[in-house]
Scaffold this motif. Structure first.
Motif, mmCIF file in Angstrom:
data_model
loop_
_atom_site.group_PDB
_atom_site.id
_atom_site.type_symbol
_atom_site.label_atom_id
_atom_site.label_comp_id
_atom_site.label_asym_id
_atom_site.label_seq_id
_atom_site.Cartn_x
_atom_site.Cartn_y
_atom_site.Cartn_z
ATOM 1 N N LEU A 72 0.827 -1.209 0.000
ATOM 2 C CA LEU A 72 0.000 0.000 0.000
ATOM 3 C C LEU A 72 0.860 1.256 0.000
ATOM 4 O O LEU A 72 0.599 2.200 -0.757
ATOM 5 C CB LEU A 72 -0.926 -0.009 1.219
ATOM 6 C CG LEU A 72 -1.783 1.250 1.415
ATOM 7 C CD1 LEU A 72 -2.781 1.396 0.282
ATOM 8 C CD2 LEU A 72 -2.508 1.189 2.765
ATOM 9 N N LEU A 73 1.895 1.278 0.832
ATOM 10 C CA LEU A 73 2.756 2.461 0.906
ATOM 11 C C LEU A 73 3.510 2.669 -0.402
ATOM 12 O O LEU A 73 3.598 3.798 -0.903
ATOM 13 C CB LEU A 73 3.742 2.315 2.063
ATOM 14 C CG LEU A 73 4.758 3.451 2.223
ATOM 15 C CD1 LEU A 73 4.043 4.778 2.445
ATOM 16 C CD2 LEU A 73 5.726 3.155 3.363
ATOM 17 N N TRP A 74 4.042 1.597 -0.973
ATOM 18 C CA TRP A 74 4.771 1.697 -2.237
ATOM 19 C C TRP A 74 3.869 2.243 -3.335
ATOM 20 O O TRP A 74 4.260 3.143 -4.091
ATOM 21 C CB TRP A 74 5.301 0.323 -2.648
ATOM 22 C CG TRP A 74 6.426 -0.214 -1.840
ATOM 23 C CD1 TRP A 74 6.417 -0.518 -0.506
ATOM 24 C CD2 TRP A 74 7.748 -0.532 -2.298
ATOM 25 N NE1 TRP A 74 7.640 -1.013 -0.116
ATOM 26 C CE2 TRP A 74 8.474 -1.031 -1.188
ATOM 27 C CE3 TRP A 74 8.382 -0.461 -3.534
ATOM 28 C CZ2 TRP A 74 9.794 -1.446 -1.283
ATOM 29 C CZ3 TRP A 74 9.698 -0.872 -3.638
ATOM 30 C CH2 TRP A 74 10.401 -1.354 -2.524
ATOM 31 N N ILE A 75 2.662 1.699 -3.427
ATOM 32 C CA ILE A 75 1.736 2.110 -4.487
ATOM 33 C C ILE A 75 1.300 3.555 -4.290
ATOM 34 O O ILE A 75 1.209 4.331 -5.251
ATOM 35 C CB ILE A 75 0.522 1.171 -4.530
ATOM 36 C CG1 ILE A 75 0.982 -0.247 -4.932
ATOM 37 C CG2 ILE A 75 -0.535 1.681 -5.499
ATOM 38 C CD1 ILE A 75 -0.104 -1.291 -4.789
ATOM 39 N N ALA A 76 1.023 3.933 -3.025
ATOM 40 C CA ALA A 76 0.606 5.312 -2.750
ATOM 41 C C ALA A 76 1.682 6.297 -3.191
ATOM 42 O O ALA A 76 1.392 7.325 -3.825
ATOM 43 C CB ALA A 76 0.295 5.482 -1.268
ATOM 44 N N LEU A 77 2.941 5.993 -2.868
ATOM 45 C CA LEU A 77 4.037 6.867 -3.282
ATOM 46 C C LEU A 77 4.162 6.903 -4.804
ATOM 47 O O LEU A 77 4.403 7.963 -5.391
ATOM 48 C CB LEU A 77 5.350 6.395 -2.653
ATOM 49 C CG LEU A 77 5.473 6.602 -1.136
ATOM 50 C CD1 LEU A 77 6.764 5.968 -0.620
ATOM 51 C CD2 LEU A 77 5.431 8.077 -0.783
ATOM 52 N N GLY A 78 4.001 5.747 -5.443
ATOM 53 C CA GLY A 78 4.086 5.702 -6.902
ATOM 54 C C GLY A 78 3.003 6.522 -7.564
ATOM 55 O O GLY A 78 3.261 7.246 -8.537
ATOM 56 N N VAL A 79 1.778 6.439 -7.041
ATOM 57 C CA VAL A 79 0.664 7.197 -7.604
ATOM 58 C C VAL A 79 0.890 8.696 -7.449
ATOM 59 O O VAL A 79 0.720 9.476 -8.395
ATOM 60 C CB VAL A 79 -0.657 6.777 -6.926
ATOM 61 C CG1 VAL A 79 -1.782 7.745 -7.301
ATOM 62 C CG2 VAL A 79 -1.037 5.362 -7.326
#
Length: 278
Positions: A72-79
């Protein structure tokens, strides 16, 4: 553009929404930020549910629910990083080249879906490789749930009175405060229905029909259908003023959607010729 057939007085006035949901001193929570937060948390909750159901995978899922907590954290930062970078470089490069520090002020708005999409892809690839899990299966999980965030984001666009549509004569046309005196298509709501509700329904139907057993299929369906419905939505949406229309009446949103459709179709074919899991 067709002339208006109805006087502007017959249009729907824009509701008096406050773009700030809660304000505490100098800190404010806006509807747009809330849409991102709820979309990410809603997607995280649903992906955990999908991973916990072995029947959808033809056996044990290729990852554990705990993996999704970190993802979740990785994806949030990527978005966030990809969405902002895409907006800066593609949609308003001249302005940010002259005002580079403004590019860091994400609270003022300005996000590109296509940039956020690529940022999320990069983040998921890096995360999956670091954990030794299936990249394509992670793509599938996120693709099945991301329409939640898209729906909420488009609703937030409407609440903010931004990204409105082209001048229209339909009975449900809206006069937006920043859109001039002409009634316009509430294209944010069209896109909420197409990109959010429709894609979510298709994704869930595909999952229930066993699409998760073919790694990459749900993600490919999402990419293909998003590209199609984005092009449809762009037919009603007013293009960004700094870009306007391109040749043949195309918009930047349409142009960026074409590679998504082509890549999605290629991956659909690839997934269908690959033996299913289980």
């Amino acid at each position: 553009m067709l002339p208006l057939l109805a006087p502007p007085l017959l249009a729907i006035p824009f509701p008096a929404f406050d773009p700030v949901l809660v304000s505490i001193g100098p800190f404010a929570i806006r509807w747009y930020a809330l849409a991102y937060i709820v979309g990410l948390l809603g997607g995280w909750w649903l992906t955990r549910r999908l991973v916990s159901n072995p029947s959808l995978w033809g056996g044990t899922a290729p990852m554990q629910p705990a993996d999704l907590d970190d993802a979740l954290l990785w994806i949030a930062l990527g978005v966030i990083l990809g969405g902002r970078l895409g907006f800066v470089l593609v949609y308003n490069f001249d302005y940010y080249a002259a005002h580079p520090l403004d590019a860091l002020m994400v609270w003022r708005g300005g996000m590109s879906f296509h940039g956020g999409f690529l940022g999320a892809v990069v983040a998921m690839v890096l995360f999956a490789r670091s954990r030794g899990i299936s990249v394509l299966s992670l793509f599938d999980l996120v693709a099945a749930t991301v329409p939640i965030g898209l729906f909420l984001g488009r609703i937030a666009n409407f609440v903010n009175g931004e990204l409105w549509g082209r001048v229209a004569d339909v009975p449900w046309a809206v006069i937006f405060p920043t859109g001039g005196p002409e009634p316009r298509h509430p294209s944010q709501l069209y896109q909420a229905g197409l990109e959010g509700l429709l894609l979510f329904a298709v994704g869930m139907i595909a999952v229930r029909m066993g699409a998760l057993r073919r790694p990459g299929l749900v993600a490919a369906l999402f990419a293909t259908l998003y590209g199609i419905v984005r092009i449809i939505g762009e037919m009603f949406r007013q293009p960004d003023p700094q870009l306007g229309f391109f040749a043949f009446g195309l918009t930047m949103g349409m142009i960026l959607s074409v590679p998504m459709i082509l890549a999605g179709l290629w991956f659909i074919r690839r997934a269908l010729v690959t033996p299913p899991r289980g």
